[in-house]
Design an enzyme around this catalytic site. Structure first.
Site, mmCIF file in Angstrom:
data_model
loop_
_atom_site.group_PDB
_atom_site.id
_atom_site.type_symbol
_atom_site.label_atom_id
_atom_site.label_comp_id
_atom_site.label_asym_id
_atom_site.label_seq_id
_atom_site.Cartn_x
_atom_site.Cartn_y
_atom_site.Cartn_z
ATOM 1 N N ASP A 18 -0.834 14.763 6.543
ATOM 2 C CA ASP A 18 -1.480 13.988 5.259
ATOM 3 C C ASP A 18 -2.608 14.782 5.018
ATOM 4 O OD1 ASP A 18 -2.262 12.119 3.405
ATOM 5 O OD2 ASP A 18 -3.323 10.901 4.660
ATOM 6 N N TRP A 21 0.744 -1.130 -0.088
ATOM 7 C CA TRP A 21 -0.083 0.043 -0.055
ATOM 8 C C TRP A 21 0.873 1.154 0.010
ATOM 9 C CZ3 TRP A 21 -4.333 2.505 -0.993
ATOM 10 C CH2 TRP A 21 -4.747 3.481 -0.015
HETATM 11 C C1 SPV Z 1 -3.424 6.168 4.028
HETATM 12 O O1 SPV Z 1 -2.658 5.362 4.307
HETATM 13 O O2 SPV Z 1 -2.971 7.034 3.472
HETATM 14 C C2 SPV Z 1 -4.769 6.078 3.902
HETATM 15 C C3 SPV Z 1 -5.419 5.191 4.938
HETATM 16 O O3 SPV Z 1 -5.579 6.902 3.377
HETATM 17 S S1 SPV Z 1 -6.229 6.490 6.166
HETATM 18 O O4 SPV Z 1 -4.895 7.353 6.938
HETATM 19 O O5 SPV Z 1 -6.733 5.461 7.375
HETATM 20 O O6 SPV Z 1 -7.111 7.267 5.683
HETATM 21 MG MG MG Z 2 -4.506 8.307 2.223
#
Ligand code: SPV
Ligand code: MG
Length: 291
Positions: free
Chosen positions: A55, A41
């Site tokens: 993020d 991922w």
């Molecule tokens: C990420 O790993 O960047 C995701 C999952 O999008 S979450 O952080 O849970 O949104």
């Molecule tokens: Mg993400």
């Protein structure tokens, strides 16, 4: 040999559930592969954190692509790229998908949040969504931009995260399936699996579902498989959290001890890093080519 997008589609279309672990750089991607996961991922959350950033759409597409290419060059597993909102509207998505496929991704996940997005698991986050019609257009653009038919387009539904309820989440999921999404990622930040299980039981679409059970860790692989509709289970941020756990512990111990003697046997030896760096190959090549 690089696995193709087909290997991910093969697992899912044969009714299996692929287990995908987050990575934020080539080394963590290599460790994901060695551990035995089915895929990687390419997490926006992890890459942002590894860059010391939140993020919230701060990492550029170019930075994400560079990291993707570096991971693809050092691993064989299919990589599921988290491309957030697709870096803009459907026109941006056309280019983004083309670029991520060319960089070595096997799939992309496009979420129905508004750009710039805010990370999903934060308490009281600003979670603005685009309209269903707009996201359908983005999914249609993504489908038309892929070259390899086995490259997977995963539409991510953020309605539960945004507190809009299951009816809207289902409406969005059906609309994105109709737009051509191969799979639907349904995300939840509830602390138990109830909300997600309720959605999954209500889902009557054909597209397999994707979950990221970070907030509800009671959702084991056995429990997820038993639901019968999940094609992909993503461990969303366990590489960066494991790295931070390890570094915090070791750094604190060194400061406390005033030296490295006590931690030395608690961390991998330098020879393990040499193994990961393939120093044996370097030595072989030295013998063969250096005159
Ligand atoms: C990420 O790993 O960047 C995701 C999952 O999008 S979450 O952080 O849970 O949104
Ligand atoms: Mg993400």
């Amino acid at each position: 040999m690089r696995y193709t997008s087909k290997s991910l589609r093969d697992i899912i279309s044969s009714g299996g559930m692929a287990r995908v672990m987050a990575a934020h750089d080539p080394l963590s991607a290599m460790l994901v592969e060695e551990a035995g996961f089915d895929g990687i991922w390419a997490s926006g959350f992890e890459l942002s954190a590894a860059m010391g950033l939140a993020d919230v759409s701060l990492v550029s597409m170019t930075e994400h692509l560079d990291n993707m290419r570096r991971m693809a060059a050092r691993t064989h597993l299919p990589i599921v790229a988290d491309i957030d909102t697709g870096y803009g509207n459907a026109i941006n998505v056309l280019y983004t998908v083309e670029q991520f496929e060319a960089a070595g991704a096997a799939a992309v996940v496009i979420e129905d949040k508004m750009f710039p997005k805010v990370t999903s698991l934060i308490a009281d986050g600003r979670q603005d969504l685009v309209s269903i019609a707009e996201h359908q257009g983005k999914i249609e653009a993504a489908v038309s931009a892929r070259k390899d038919p086995d490259f997977m387009i995963i539409a991510r539904v953020e309605a539960l995260i945004a507190g809009r309820g299951e009816d809207e989440a289902l409406a969005r999921a059906y609309a994105y399936e109709e737009a051509g999404a191969d799979m639907i990622l349904i995300h939840s930040k509830q602390k138990t699996p109830d909300e997600i299980e309720h959605f999954i039981n209500a889902w009557t679409g054909h597209a397999p579902l994707v979950i990221v059970p970070t907030a509800y860790p009671q959702m084991t692989e056995t429990r997820a498989k038993a639901l019968g509709k999940i094609g992909l289970l993503i461990y969303g941020n366990h590489a960066i959290r494991a790295a931070v756990t390890g570094m915090q512990k070791v750094f604190a111990q060194i400061i406390e001890d005033g030296g490295i003697e006590r931690v030395n046997d608690t961390i991998v030896p330098v020879s393990e890093i040499f193994r990961l760096q393939r120093m044996d190959e370097v030595k072989e090549n030295e013998n063969r080519y250096l005159r």
